[in-house]
Design a protein around this motif. Structure first.
Motif, PDB file in Angstrom:
ATOM      1  N   THR A 157      38.595  37.927  36.558  1.00  0.00           N
ATOM      2  CA  THR A 157      38.044  38.879  37.523  1.00  0.00           C
ATOM      3  C   THR A 157      38.533  40.302  37.269  1.00  0.00           C
ATOM      4  O   THR A 157      37.731  41.247  37.199  1.00  0.00           O
ATOM      5  CB  THR A 157      38.407  38.456  38.952  1.00  0.00           C
ATOM      6  OG1 THR A 157      37.916  37.134  39.197  1.00  0.00           O
ATOM      7  CG2 THR A 157      37.797  39.406  39.964  1.00  0.00           C
ATOM      8  N   HIS A 158      39.850  40.456  37.111  1.00  0.00           N
ATOM      9  CA  HIS A 158      40.427  41.805  37.004  1.00  0.00           C
ATOM     10  C   HIS A 158      40.346  42.377  35.594  1.00  0.00           C
ATOM     11  O   HIS A 158      40.210  43.591  35.422  1.00  0.00           O
ATOM     12  CB  HIS A 158      41.889  41.781  37.452  1.00  0.00           C
ATOM     13  CG  HIS A 158      42.054  41.751  38.942  1.00  0.00           C
ATOM     14  ND1 HIS A 158      41.943  42.869  39.730  1.00  0.00           N
ATOM     15  CD2 HIS A 158      42.303  40.713  39.783  1.00  0.00           C
ATOM     16  CE1 HIS A 158      42.128  42.544  40.989  1.00  0.00           C
ATOM     17  NE2 HIS A 158      42.351  41.247  41.058  1.00  0.00           N
TER      18      HIS A 158
ATOM     19  N   THR B  30      41.391  25.718  46.145  1.00  0.00           N
ATOM     20  CA  THR B  30      41.740  26.929  45.394  1.00  0.00           C
ATOM     21  C   THR B  30      40.666  27.988  45.576  1.00  0.00           C
ATOM     22  O   THR B  30      40.965  29.178  45.747  1.00  0.00           O
ATOM     23  CB  THR B  30      41.914  26.613  43.896  1.00  0.00           C
ATOM     24  OG1 THR B  30      42.875  25.566  43.742  1.00  0.00           O
ATOM     25  CG2 THR B  30      42.395  27.838  43.136  1.00  0.00           C
ATOM     26  N   VAL B  31      39.389  27.576  45.560  1.00  0.00           N
ATOM     27  CA  VAL B  31      38.295  28.510  45.811  1.00  0.00           C
ATOM     28  C   VAL B  31      38.397  29.088  47.220  1.00  0.00           C
ATOM     29  O   VAL B  31      38.217  30.293  47.441  1.00  0.00           O
ATOM     30  CB  VAL B  31      36.931  27.804  45.624  1.00  0.00           C
ATOM     31  CG1 VAL B  31      35.804  28.677  46.158  1.00  0.00           C
ATOM     32  CG2 VAL B  31      36.698  27.480  44.158  1.00  0.00           C
ATOM     33  N   ALA B  32      38.736  28.227  48.175  1.00  0.00           N
ATOM     34  CA  ALA B  32      38.766  28.670  49.573  1.00  0.00           C
ATOM     35  C   ALA B  32      39.975  29.535  49.891  1.00  0.00           C
ATOM     36  O   ALA B  32      39.873  30.511  50.637  1.00  0.00           O
ATOM     37  CB  ALA B  32      38.742  27.447  50.488  1.00  0.00           C
ATOM     38  N   GLY B  33      41.137  29.194  49.316  1.00  0.00           N
ATOM     39  CA  GLY B  33      42.367  29.853  49.730  1.00  0.00           C
ATOM     40  C   GLY B  33      43.023  30.764  48.720  1.00  0.00           C
ATOM     41  O   GLY B  33      43.940  31.502  49.071  1.00  0.00           O
TER      42      GLY B  33
ATOM     43  N   ALA C 196      32.802  47.656  41.000  1.00  0.00           N
ATOM     44  CA  ALA C 196      32.591  46.472  41.841  1.00  0.00           C
ATOM     45  C   ALA C 196      33.523  46.516  43.052  1.00  0.00           C
ATOM     46  O   ALA C 196      34.701  46.887  42.939  1.00  0.00           O
ATOM     47  CB  ALA C 196      32.841  45.207  41.022  1.00  0.00           C
ATOM     48  N   SER C 197      33.001  46.138  44.218  1.00  0.00           N
ATOM     49  CA  SER C 197      33.796  46.147  45.449  1.00  0.00           C
ATOM     50  C   SER C 197      34.772  44.972  45.457  1.00  0.00           C
ATOM     51  O   SER C 197      34.635  44.014  44.689  1.00  0.00           O
ATOM     52  CB  SER C 197      32.873  46.052  46.664  1.00  0.00           C
ATOM     53  OG  SER C 197      32.191  44.807  46.671  1.00  0.00           O
ATOM     54  N   GLU C 198      35.762  45.036  46.361  1.00  0.00           N
ATOM     55  CA  GLU C 198      36.719  43.941  46.489  1.00  0.00           C
ATOM     56  C   GLU C 198      36.000  42.646  46.885  1.00  0.00           C
ATOM     57  O   GLU C 198      36.350  41.557  46.414  1.00  0.00           O
ATOM     58  CB  GLU C 198      37.772  44.296  47.543  1.00  0.00           C
ATOM     59  CG  GLU C 198      38.772  45.349  47.095  1.00  0.00           C
ATOM     60  CD  GLU C 198      39.639  44.842  45.950  1.00  0.00           C
ATOM     61  OE1 GLU C 198      40.070  43.684  45.986  1.00  0.00           O
ATOM     62  OE2 GLU C 198      39.881  45.620  45.000  1.00  0.00           O
ATOM     63  N   LYS C 199      35.006  42.755  47.753  1.00  0.00           N
ATOM     64  CA  LYS C 199      34.247  41.580  48.169  1.00  0.00           C
ATOM     65  C   LYS C 199      33.548  40.944  46.972  1.00  0.00           C
ATOM     66  O   LYS C 199      33.528  39.710  46.823  1.00  0.00           O
ATOM     67  CB  LYS C 199      33.219  41.977  49.241  1.00  0.00           C
ATOM     68  CG  LYS C 199      32.436  40.815  49.812  1.00  0.00           C
ATOM     69  CD  LYS C 199      31.505  41.281  50.934  1.00  0.00           C
ATOM     70  CE  LYS C 199      30.742  40.093  51.510  1.00  0.00           C
ATOM     71  NZ  LYS C 199      29.819  40.525  52.602  1.00  0.00           N
TER      72      LYS C 199
ATOM     73  N   LEU D 106      34.474  41.193  43.813  1.00  0.00           N
ATOM     74  CA  LEU D 106      35.487  40.620  42.924  1.00  0.00           C
ATOM     75  C   LEU D 106      35.965  39.259  43.435  1.00  0.00           C
ATOM     76  O   LEU D 106      36.174  38.335  42.638  1.00  0.00           O
ATOM     77  CB  LEU D 106      36.670  41.586  42.802  1.00  0.00           C
ATOM     78  CG  LEU D 106      36.389  42.913  42.089  1.00  0.00           C
ATOM     79  CD1 LEU D 106      37.628  43.790  42.103  1.00  0.00           C
ATOM     80  CD2 LEU D 106      35.916  42.681  40.655  1.00  0.00           C
ATOM     81  N   VAL D 107      36.146  39.147  44.744  1.00  0.00           N
ATOM     82  CA  VAL D 107      36.539  37.855  45.323  1.00  0.00           C
ATOM     83  C   VAL D 107      35.472  36.798  45.046  1.00  0.00           C
ATOM     84  O   VAL D 107      35.777  35.648  44.678  1.00  0.00           O
ATOM     85  CB  VAL D 107      36.795  37.992  46.834  1.00  0.00           C
ATOM     86  CG1 VAL D 107      36.957  36.614  47.473  1.00  0.00           C
ATOM     87  CG2 VAL D 107      38.022  38.843  47.092  1.00  0.00           C
ATOM     88  N   LYS D 108      34.215  37.173  45.199  1.00  0.00           N
ATOM     89  CA  LYS D 108      33.108  36.242  44.943  1.00  0.00           C
ATOM     90  C   LYS D 108      33.088  35.805  43.484  1.00  0.00           C
ATOM     91  O   LYS D 108      32.921  34.615  43.184  1.00  0.00           O
ATOM     92  CB  LYS D 108      31.782  36.903  45.321  1.00  0.00           C
ATOM     93  CG  LYS D 108      30.582  35.986  45.159  1.00  0.00           C
ATOM     94  CD  LYS D 108      29.293  36.686  45.600  1.00  0.00           C
ATOM     95  CE  LYS D 108      28.087  35.760  45.430  1.00  0.00           C
ATOM     96  NZ  LYS D 108      26.829  36.438  45.869  1.00  0.00           N
ATOM     97  N   VAL D 109      33.261  36.765  42.570  1.00  0.00           N
ATOM     98  CA  VAL D 109      33.280  36.436  41.141  1.00  0.00           C
ATOM     99  C   VAL D 109      34.441  35.497  40.825  1.00  0.00           C
ATOM    100  O   VAL D 109      34.291  34.526  40.071  1.00  0.00           O
ATOM    101  CB  VAL D 109      33.380  37.726  40.302  1.00  0.00           C
ATOM    102  CG1 VAL D 109      33.662  37.396  38.839  1.00  0.00           C
ATOM    103  CG2 VAL D 109      32.099  38.536  40.422  1.00  0.00           C
ATOM    104  N   GLY D 110      35.617  35.789  41.409  1.00  0.00           N
ATOM    105  CA  GLY D 110      36.766  34.930  41.183  1.00  0.00           C
ATOM    106  C   GLY D 110      36.541  33.512  41.659  1.00  0.00           C
ATOM    107  O   GLY D 110      36.938  32.550  41.001  1.00  0.00           O
TER     108      GLY D 110
END
Length: 297
Positions: free
Chosen positions: A257-258, A95-98, A268-271, A273-277
């Motif tokens: 995240t959102h 789930t973290v990866a995909g 915060a950048s999209e990158k 946000l992905v990291k935080v998620g």
């Protein structure tokens, strides 16, 4: 056509990223905080119970040689603790990866496996009792009654409304409605899910009248399937549970995240946000595994 699309799939039509975003638009930030907190705790506990339950079923089918580091000495089978750790860790990692794509692909796989099991188990079950006509001739009195005992018409009505609101408003379901291309696709997905949600397990209860009805599916599977097919059935149950786990992880990672982190970090950048998620998914997954390990105590 455009007007008709607007009458279909209300969740998709809104154009939101998460169910919590709708709550913020409709009721404000405090409501989002309350629902997010309740959801993270409540659904985390329920998913932990599911993880523990499927681990109990799994270990019964996995004997290990004496001295194996994964063995439970009291049973000679795979340890429940290790089963929880392995299943939970795999669910959290992919789930973290995909992200959502990994969740949806797991849903597809578990659907195929479960559908295959149902397609096979029904004819094998009828064959084991001498055919459909012999089954009908030997069922207990009242077996085909639409309602009986504690399951009255009132119970059915309440059950209908329970699922009506859950399918329409449960966050993991909403996640699927908002990720499809059009509102019409969301509505089609709902109709398909409702059609496939027909419970045929009552047919199996007649085979083992003295057993716990909740065990009907696993008992008939053991009765009619050879060992290899029984393993495939267990894989189907595992994939269904893992689908539940990854859905919870992903939907609340998206909400956090959102609707929590981005609210306080609007630039915060999209990158980022992905990291935080991904970090939240890992932490939440670890907490679910920990709760599952604590259930026996």
């Amino acid at each position: 056509s455009e007007l008709k699309d607007k009458r279909d799939g209300k969740w998709r039509e809104i154009g939101i990223y998460s169910p919590a975003e709708y709550l913020k638009l409709r009721f404000g930030k405090n409501t989002v905080t309350l629902y997010t907190l309740i959801g993270i705790i409540g659904r985390g506990v329920s998913v932990s119970v599911a993880l523990y339950a499927v681990s109990i079923l799994l270990v019964a089918l996995v004997p290990l040689p004496e001295g194996h580091f994964l063995i439970d000495p009291s049973t000679g089978n795979l340890s429940v603790t290790w089963a929880i750790l392995i299943i939970g860790a795999i669910s959290a990692v992919y789930t973290v990866a995909g992200g959502l794509w990994a969740v949806l692909m797991t849903d597809v796989i578990q659907f195929v496996l479960l559908a295959l099991m149902i397609i096979l188990i029904i004819p094998l079950s009828f064959k084991s009792v001498g055919g459909v006509s012999n089954f009908i001739d030997n069922v207990p009195d009242g077996f085909f009654n639409f309602v009986s005992g504690e399951y009255s018409f009132l119970w059915l009505i309440l059950w209908f409304f329970l699922w009506f609101f859950q399918v329409g408003g449960d966050w993991p379901f909403i996640q699927r409605y908002i990720c499809v291309p059009t509102p019409r696709d969301a509505k089609k997905a709902t109709y398909l899910m409702a059609t496939l949600y027909i419970d045929i397990s009552a047919i199996f209860d007649d085979y083992f009248p003295a057993a716990n009805p909740e065990q009907a599916y696993i008992l008939i599977s053991q009765h009619v399937f050879p060992p290899g097919m029984l393993g495939l059935m267990m894989a189907a149950m595992l994939s269904a549970t893992m689908s539940m786990i990854d859905s919870m992880l992903n939907v609340y990672a998206g909400v956090f995240t959102h609707d929590v982190y981005k609210e306080h970090n609007p630039h915060a950048s999209e990158k980022k946000l992905v990291k935080v998620g991904r970090i939240f998914t890992f932490i939440y997954g670890t907490a679910i595994i920990g709760l599952a390990l604590l259930i026996p105590f």
